[in-house]
Design a protein around this motif. Structure first.
Motif, PDB file in Angstrom:
ATOM      1  N   GLY A 147      86.347  -8.371 -33.589  1.00 20.55           N
ATOM      2  CA  GLY A 147      87.658  -7.791 -33.832  1.00 20.55           C
ATOM      3  C   GLY A 147      88.301  -7.317 -32.540  1.00 20.55           C
ATOM      4  N   PHE A 148      89.600  -7.565 -32.417  1.00 19.59           N
ATOM      5  CA  PHE A 148      90.356  -7.158 -31.230  1.00 19.59           C
ATOM      6  C   PHE A 148      91.536  -6.306 -31.692  1.00 19.59           C
ATOM      7  N   ALA A 149      91.596  -5.061 -31.209  1.00 17.21           N
ATOM      8  CA  ALA A 149      92.569  -4.092 -31.707  1.00 17.21           C
ATOM      9  C   ALA A 149      93.470  -3.596 -30.578  1.00 17.21           C
ATOM     10  N   PRO A 150      94.763  -3.368 -30.857  1.00 21.10           N
ATOM     11  CA  PRO A 150      95.704  -2.900 -29.831  1.00 21.10           C
ATOM     12  C   PRO A 150      95.764  -1.389 -29.727  1.00 21.10           C
ATOM     13  N   TRP A 151      96.648  -0.926 -28.832  1.00 21.56           N
ATOM     14  CA  TRP A 151      96.708   0.482 -28.470  1.00 21.56           C
ATOM     15  C   TRP A 151      97.653   1.309 -29.331  1.00 21.56           C
ATOM     16  N   GLY A 206      86.684  -4.612 -21.633  1.00 22.01           N
ATOM     17  CA  GLY A 206      86.713  -5.478 -20.469  1.00 22.01           C
ATOM     18  C   GLY A 206      88.067  -6.135 -20.323  1.00 22.01           C
ATOM     19  N   VAL A 207      88.167  -7.080 -19.398  1.00 22.50           N
ATOM     20  CA  VAL A 207      89.386  -7.870 -19.284  1.00 22.50           C
ATOM     21  C   VAL A 207      89.545  -8.640 -20.599  1.00 22.50           C
ATOM     22  N   PRO A 208      90.643  -8.438 -21.322  1.00 27.21           N
ATOM     23  CA  PRO A 208      90.738  -9.010 -22.670  1.00 27.21           C
ATOM     24  C   PRO A 208      90.453 -10.503 -22.752  1.00 27.21           C
ATOM     25  N   SER A 209      90.982 -11.285 -21.839  1.00 25.59           N
ATOM     26  CA  SER A 209      90.761 -12.729 -21.904  1.00 25.59           C
ATOM     27  C   SER A 209      89.296 -13.069 -21.678  1.00 25.59           C
ATOM     28  N   ASP A 210      88.637 -12.343 -20.789  1.00 29.42           N
ATOM     29  CA  ASP A 210      87.217 -12.607 -20.529  1.00 29.42           C
ATOM     30  C   ASP A 210      86.362 -12.285 -21.750  1.00 29.42           C
ATOM     31  N   VAL A 211      86.632 -11.139 -22.373  1.00 27.60           N
ATOM     32  CA  VAL A 211      85.836 -10.727 -23.531  1.00 27.60           C
ATOM     33  C   VAL A 211      86.065 -11.678 -24.705  1.00 27.60           C
ATOM     34  N   SER A 212      87.327 -12.015 -24.960  1.00 26.78           N
ATOM     35  CA  SER A 212      87.612 -12.886 -26.109  1.00 26.78           C
ATOM     36  C   SER A 212      87.008 -14.269 -25.916  1.00 26.78           C
ATOM     37  N   GLU A 213      87.107 -14.826 -24.734  1.00 25.30           N
ATOM     38  CA  GLU A 213      86.551 -16.156 -24.497  1.00 25.30           C
ATOM     39  C   GLU A 213      85.030 -16.145 -24.614  1.00 25.30           C
ATOM     40  N   VAL A 232      99.670 -14.052 -28.029  1.00 23.06           N
ATOM     41  CA  VAL A 232      98.223 -13.867 -27.854  1.00 23.06           C
ATOM     42  C   VAL A 232      97.484 -14.324 -29.102  1.00 23.06           C
ATOM     43  N   GLY A 233      98.050 -14.036 -30.275  1.00 21.16           N
ATOM     44  CA  GLY A 233      97.422 -14.474 -31.517  1.00 21.16           C
ATOM     45  C   GLY A 233      97.297 -15.978 -31.591  1.00 21.16           C
ATOM     46  N   LYS A 234      98.325 -16.702 -31.168  1.00 22.19           N
ATOM     47  CA  LYS A 234      98.266 -18.161 -31.160  1.00 22.19           C
ATOM     48  C   LYS A 234      97.168 -18.652 -30.222  1.00 22.19           C
ATOM     49  N   HIS A 235      97.041 -18.002 -29.068  1.00 22.59           N
ATOM     50  CA  HIS A 235      96.010 -18.395 -28.107  1.00 22.59           C
ATOM     51  C   HIS A 235      94.613 -18.177 -28.681  1.00 22.59           C
ATOM     52  N   LEU A 236      94.396 -17.010 -29.290  1.00 22.73           N
ATOM     53  CA  LEU A 236      93.076 -16.722 -29.853  1.00 22.73           C
ATOM     54  C   LEU A 236      92.762 -17.650 -31.028  1.00 22.73           C
ATOM     55  N   ALA A 237      93.773 -17.977 -31.819  1.00 22.75           N
ATOM     56  CA  ALA A 237      93.556 -18.892 -32.936  1.00 22.75           C
ATOM     57  C   ALA A 237      93.082 -20.259 -32.432  1.00 22.75           C
ATOM     58  N   LYS A 238      93.616 -20.682 -31.300  1.00 26.90           N
ATOM     59  CA  LYS A 238      93.178 -21.955 -30.718  1.00 26.90           C
ATOM     60  C   LYS A 238      91.722 -21.874 -30.258  1.00 26.90           C
ATOM     61  N   LEU A 239      91.351 -20.741 -29.656  1.00 28.98           N
ATOM     62  CA  LEU A 239      89.959 -20.568 -29.243  1.00 28.98           C
ATOM     63  C   LEU A 239      89.036 -20.586 -30.454  1.00 28.98           C
ATOM     64  N   ALA A 240      89.442 -19.893 -31.510  1.00 24.96           N
ATOM     65  CA  ALA A 240      88.619 -19.838 -32.708  1.00 24.96           C
ATOM     66  C   ALA A 240      88.506 -21.204 -33.369  1.00 24.96           C
ATOM     67  N   ALA A 241      89.562 -22.003 -33.258  1.00 23.30           N
ATOM     68  CA  ALA A 241      89.561 -23.323 -33.889  1.00 23.30           C
ATOM     69  C   ALA A 241      88.535 -24.260 -33.267  1.00 23.30           C
ATOM     70  N   GLU A 242      88.166 -24.018 -32.024  1.00 24.43           N
ATOM     71  CA  GLU A 242      87.168 -24.873 -31.361  1.00 24.43           C
ATOM     72  C   GLU A 242      85.852 -24.872 -32.131  1.00 24.43           C
ATOM     73  N   ASP A 243      85.549 -23.744 -32.778  1.00 25.37           N
ATOM     74  CA  ASP A 243      84.305 -23.638 -33.546  1.00 25.37           C
ATOM     75  C   ASP A 243      84.581 -23.432 -35.036  1.00 25.37           C
ATOM     76  N   LEU A 244      85.843 -23.688 -35.441  1.00 29.01           N
ATOM     77  CA  LEU A 244      86.265 -23.538 -36.839  1.00 29.01           C
ATOM     78  C   LEU A 244      85.910 -22.163 -37.409  1.00 29.01           C
ATOM     79  N   LYS A 245      86.119 -21.129 -36.598  1.00 28.62           N
ATOM     80  CA  LYS A 245      85.879 -19.763 -37.070  1.00 28.62           C
ATOM     81  C   LYS A 245      87.015 -19.337 -38.001  1.00 28.62           C
ATOM     82  N   ILE A 246      86.670 -18.585 -39.026  1.00 22.11           N
ATOM     83  CA  ILE A 246      87.678 -17.999 -39.903  1.00 22.11           C
ATOM     84  C   ILE A 246      88.468 -16.956 -39.125  1.00 22.11           C
TER      85      ILE A 246
END
Length: 476
Positions: A147-151, A206-213, A232-246
């Motif tokens: 989970g990734f949460a904002p401020w 950590g650096v958000p992009s490093d942790v999420s990747e 950012v949501g679109k970017h993370l959705a693409k990362l998740a799609a690589e492994d078909l994560k919900i």
């Protein structure tokens, strides 16, 4: 005065800080003073968290629903007991008023308590078949959740990322915002103090992009849940799609408010004017675009400006403050640019429009009127203390303008016509619609949007079911 706590990671039940890790300062947005130093997780830390989450899932998924319910209920009670001190800490690092900060922890506790009970209601179903056969639909926890949460809501957003998952039987790794870390740490610590195993709920930074990747690149993580901006949501959705994560995505909005001439204008003003500046407008469901029937536009406009002019802006820790600072300098700068561009496009500045002082990230509550739809602020979420008031010809024009943008998170409407209410419920494109009220959030109803505002739900039974997968068992 409550002291700001020492900051750390929470991995496999252990508080981790220092030891040569990269750090960053946490800033008080009201004073610009450094509150504390936050350690970043190393790659080894993240690998350790992933391994612990894998072990934790095996343990937690087999823990009885009654026991999970008891542990989560205890954590909810702990958050209530600690809400006064934790709300002060939240205000120190985020800026909102003390009432808002303490209320945020109380809502988080209420949400967790609801989720605790929902852990015992993850029902499946048995399908009727001829004698001697059976079909059963079961629901199982999806697996470890990242989970990734904002401020902007540093306690509630963290709870939304982990509460439903824990109720479902999943393990979790949450990354709160590095700008407001203590609130997220406090939520996770309350769960650990109540008996949630260390591998089941963990907190990293950590650096958000490093942790999420890193986390999303691991097959251990089976689901991603994110609150933040649409890009950012679109970017993370693409990362998740690589492994078909919900995935569950709660993204940007630009909340329309439809004001009809048959409503109680003063009641609408008393509700929506302060609502537009809650948390300095840094709310994904903030009412931002006021679409007002022409024959009541003048009355609404004047009443709105009058009420905004009485708001007291100051340090959220000080008594009598109605609106605190913005959470960071970049948000204040962006709002300033949008306001200036709106004026250049022909919009009228009725109130505010400027930063306040030279210390802290304060900005005046601002009112714009008759802003053309091609102005940037009519198309981009301002995410700051600014409301736009525009006259509209009538119902159909108001609905068309409400639906014009690709966002569809929250919408609001004020009318006393029952037939119109039904039409609005059917035609306004939003995940949540408030009619004659200012709230779109309650613990037992789903929270989420449509179109570019995301998909999936948090809160309510849907927030638990979003962390489960169906399995159909056929018996001959």
């Amino acid at each position: 005065m409550t002291d700001y706590p020492t900051l750390h990671l929470l991995i496999d039940g252990e508080q981790i800080s220092g030891d040569g890790r990269k750090t960053e300062d946490v800033i008080n947005p009201a004073t610009e003073d450094v509150l504390g130093t936050l350690p970043h997780a190393t790659a080894d830390d993240l690998d350790r968290a992933l391994e612990a989450a894998e072990r934790g899932f095996k343990e937690w998924r087999t823990t009885s629903a009654d026991k999970r319910c008891a542990i989560l209920t205890k954590a909810a009670n702990l958050l209530r007991e600690r809400a006064s001190d934790l709300g002060t800490i939240l205000t120190m690092e985020q800026g909102k008023t003390l009432a808002e900060g303490r209320g945020e922890f109380m809502y988080s506790a209420n949400l967790l308590e609801f989720y605790a009970q929902e852990a015992k209601r993850t029902y499946g179903r048995t399908l009727v078949r001829p004698e001697g056969s059976r079909v059963e639909v079961q629901y199982h926890p999806v697996g470890p959740v990242a989970g990734f949460a904002p401020w902007n809501f540093p306690a509630i957003n963290v709870m939304r990322k982990i509460g439903g998952a824990l109720a479902a039987g999943c393990s979790t790794i949450v990354k709160p915002s590095e700008e407001t870390p203590a609130s997220g740490i406090a939520v996770v610590q309350a769960l650990l103090d109540s008996g949630v195993p260390g591998g089941v709920v963990q907190c990293v930074f950590g650096v958000p992009s490093d942790v999420s990747e890193h986390l999303l690149g691991s097959p251990i993580i089976r689901k991603l849940t994110f609150t933040g901006s649409t890009p950012v949501g679109k970017h993370l959705a693409k990362l998740a799609a690589e492994d078909l994560k919900i995935t569950t995505m709660e993204l940007g909005g630009h909340g329309p408010v439809l004001i009809f001439n048959d409503t109680d204008i003063d009641k609408a003003l008393d509700t929506m004017a302060p609502g537009a500046y809650r948390n300095a407008g840094q709310v994904c469901v903030s009412p931002t675009r006021f679409l007002i029937e022409e024959d009541v536009f003048g009355k609404f406009r004047d009443g709105f400006v009058e009420r905004v002019g009485k708001m007291q802006v100051g340090n959220g820790l000080e008594k009598g403050t109605d609106m605190g600072p913005m959470a960071n300098s970049r948000g204040r700068e962006n709002v300033g640019k949008l306001i200036a561009q709106a004026q250049d496009a022909g919009g009228a500045l009725l109130s505010g429009g400027e930063r306040i002082g030279n210390q802290g990230f304060f900005h005046q509550p601002t009112v714009l009127a008759e802003v053309p739809t091609d102005a940037d602020i009519m198309n981009e979420e301002p995410f700051g203390p600014v409301a736009i008031l525009n006259p509209m010809a009538g119902e159909q024009a108001m609905i068309e303008e409400a639906n014009r943008l690709p966002y569809g998170l929250a919408a609001y409407a004020w009318t006393n016509d029952p037939a119109r209410r039904r039409r609005l419920a059917a035609e306004v494109e939003a995940g949540m619609l408030a009619i004659n009220g200012g709230s779109v959030s309650t613990v037992d109803a789903p929270f989420g949007g449509v179109k570019w505002s995301g998909y999936g739900s948090e809160d309510g039974p849907e927030g638990v079911r979003a962390c489960m997968v169906p399995k159909t068992v056929h018996e001959g």
